[in-house]
Design an enzyme around this catalytic site. Structure first.
Site, PDB file in Angstrom:
ATOM      1  N   ASP A 144      38.839  34.131  30.354  1.00 60.30           N
ATOM      2  CA  ASP A 144      37.610  35.052  29.859  1.00 60.30           C
ATOM      3  C   ASP A 144      38.542  36.256  29.919  1.00 60.30           C
ATOM      4  OD1 ASP A 144      35.448  37.024  29.611  1.00 60.30           O
ATOM      5  OD2 ASP A 144      34.305  35.498  30.012  1.00 60.30           O
ATOM      6  N   HIS A 145      38.827  36.579  28.877  1.00 60.74           N
ATOM      7  CA  HIS A 145      39.836  38.001  28.831  1.00 60.74           C
ATOM      8  C   HIS A 145      39.170  39.272  29.331  1.00 60.74           C
ATOM      9  CE1 HIS A 145      38.242  39.128  24.805  1.00 60.74           C
ATOM     10  NE2 HIS A 145      38.687  40.320  24.955  1.00 60.74           N
ATOM     11  N   HIS A 195      31.682  36.992  28.251  1.00 62.36           N
ATOM     12  CA  HIS A 195      32.115  38.295  28.572  1.00 62.36           C
ATOM     13  C   HIS A 195      31.071  39.176  29.269  1.00 62.36           C
ATOM     14  CE1 HIS A 195      35.433  36.736  26.130  1.00 62.36           C
ATOM     15  NE2 HIS A 195      34.948  37.453  24.912  1.00 62.36           N
TER      16      HIS A 195
END
Ligand code: BG6
Length: 512
Positions: A189-190, A252
């Site tokens: 999950d950047h 996010h």
């Protein structure tokens, strides 16, 4: 302005030599994000001495053509000696990824590259393919024994989307666990790789002034915004089957909620932190299907003029159904039913084609118990702590100050810190940080399977309600505005903050 005295303390485990295998190597993510992040790690001398990348996908290229393609997003690829040396570490193998018969070929190539470069049999497999291959590739790797090793390591990085609803996420977890152990699986999950998101933990847990007031006794409400000025940018086909809830919220934004709301972990280690995030998700008050129309607002951008130019509506975008009911804007009010957050409303919103690109968390503190200053009729401003994730990463505290001169007039002023003030400190990109962490075997900033499922379980009633009840409205909003007006009514007491590109400014339409 606060000028920080910064002691940069780097606690680094050295990454062991390995080969990084990228499935879906001819796709956009590899050349836009992964290769530039790896080059940056090379520049920072953080890659191990034994390191190679093997790009894998169906299209057939030579190593040389692959290297050339990977330079598209690199600065001065042909002039810079370090870049030229780095590019030589890239190899390419074309296989029919979904067919198990091609995996012996892949294995041979991988072992040859490892041997030629003196690298032990440590492999990281990065899945950057269409999601339907997330179940097939691990199974095919297992047919040739590439899923486990007596010596060395095998790790699997899985890109988003991790499922499209609760059931598909559960099935995917189950299938991955048939071939890999949970400790080998790194679900990306950047947002968790962003420096400013990690700083949330440091802000909360290293400052004596914040921790005692981080609870329902002092906090009135919490607001989280992730706005984008861009639209779907050629990804209409994907986005129309996804929408803001699946694309941004389930992953996010829920991770941001986890970081803001979690209890202090016992230690800064992967499982300790991930246990606390899971507890937050377990404490979310379920949204009843009947309340969805009241607590959740969805919107879709419609055609408008921005600075005199006609901007397309969502339904006119390529790849989007012209009667689409996919949301490009999402806002929600919710509660976390635990000791710390009892009764504190949380608000999140995200959207495409909003006035600016900004992600931030705003902690709104309770007002003073009795009003001593200023005009009784004028609304009293609350103290706000703004944690800016991007851009202009930093922290801003808003508080009241006396306007010089006669009387006791109060004006809100800012105290701010901007990461940009840290001269000569490299801010790693999210992918740099996450790739390096996986190389070092550290899963702290990756999502654990149980938390991903819990986040899906939380949003599933919303998906169900939208599917089952076509009367739940989807509101149009002109591209370039802050979403549908009804979203403003969600937030009691003061409404949303209207952020601008610069942390210290705010207003209704800063960037337009
Ligand atoms: C991605 C979404 O995960 O995150 C995109 O698929 C979105 O639609 C992007 O634009 C936002 O990421 P960032 O880092 O630019 O905030």
């Amino acid at each position: 302005m606060i000028h920080p005295t910064l002691i940069v303390k780097q606690i680094m485990k050295q990454a062991e030599p390995h080969v990084l295998v990228i499935f879906g190597a001819s796709g956009d993510l590899t050349k836009r994000k992964l290769i530039p992040a790896l080059l940056e790690l090379e520049k920072q001398k953080l890659l191990p001495t034994g390191f190679a990348v093997l790009g894998v996908s169906r299209t057939s290229f030579s190593d040389e053509t692959f290297r050339q393609k990977m330079t598209e997003f690199l600065p001065d690829p042909n002039e810079n000696e370090l870049t030229k040396k780095f590019l030589k570490k890239l190899y390419y193998q074309s296989i029919a990824t979904e067919e198990s018969y091609d995996y012996p070929v892949l294995k041979d190539r991988l072992l040859t590259i490892a041997k030629e470069n003196n690298i032990p049999e440590n492999f990281i497999f990065y899945l950057s393919t269409p999601p339907k291959l997330y179940e097939i590739i691990p199974r095919n790797l297992a047919t040739v024994g590439l899923n486990s090793a007596e010596d060395g390591f095998r790790r699997l990085i899985v890109e988003k989307p991790f499922g499209t609803d609760l059931n598909s996420a559960k099935t995917l977890n189950k299938n991955l666990l048939d071939y890999f152990e949970e400790e080998q699986i790194y679900r990306i999950d950047h947002y968790l790789g962003k420096e400013s998101v990690q700083n949330l933990l440091v802000t909360r847990f290293s400052n004596g002034i914040f921790e005692p007031i981080w609870n329902h006794n002092f906090i009135h409400h919490v607001e989280i915004t992730s706005a984008e000025s861009l639209g779907v940018e050629g990804r209409g086909g994907y986005y129309d089957n996804s929408g803001a809830l699946r694309d941004m919220v389930q992953n996010h934004l829920m991770q941001l909620v986890g970081m803001v709301a979690m209890e202090p972990p016992v230690v800064i280690e992967a499982d300790a932190i991930r246990n606390e995030v899971l507890k937050v998700f377990q404490s979310l008050r379920p949204i009843r299907e009947d309340d969805i129309a009241k607590q959740v607002i969805r919107g879709q951008y419609i055609e408008s003029h921005i600075k005199g130019e006609l901007v397309k509506g969502y339904r006119q975008e390529d790849g989007v159904d012209d009667a689409s009911r996919t949301e490009t804007f999402f806002a929600m009010k919710f509660f976390i039913d635990n000791w710390r957050w009892s009764g504190v409303p949380f608000y999140i919103r995200t959207g495409k084609k909003l006035p600016t690109r900004v992600t931030e968390v705003v902690i709104h503190f309770k007002k003073t118990p009795h009003r001593l200053f200023g005009d009784e009729m004028a609304p009293q401003a609350d103290n706000q702590l703004v944690i800016r994730i991007q851009p202009d990463e930093g922290i801003l505290l808003k508080f009241g100050m006396k306007v010089p001169g006669a009387g006791f007039n109060v004006q809100t002023v800012n105290m701010d810190f901007h990461y940009a003030d840290l001269a000569n400190v490299h801010l790693p990109s999210a992918y740099e940080r996450l790739l390096l962490d996986c190389m070092q075997g550290d899963a702290t900033l990756y999502s654990r399977g149980d938390a991903v499922e819990k986040a899906w379980a939380y949003v599933q009633p919303i998906i169900n309600a939208w599917n089952n009840n076509p009367n739940i409205p989807i509101y149009g909003y002109p591209a370039g505005t802050w979403g549908p007006d009804v979203a403003d009514q969600l937030v009691e007491d003061g409404g949303w903050r209207y952020p601008c590109k610069n942390l210290s400014n705010d207003g209704t339409y800063c960037e337009l």
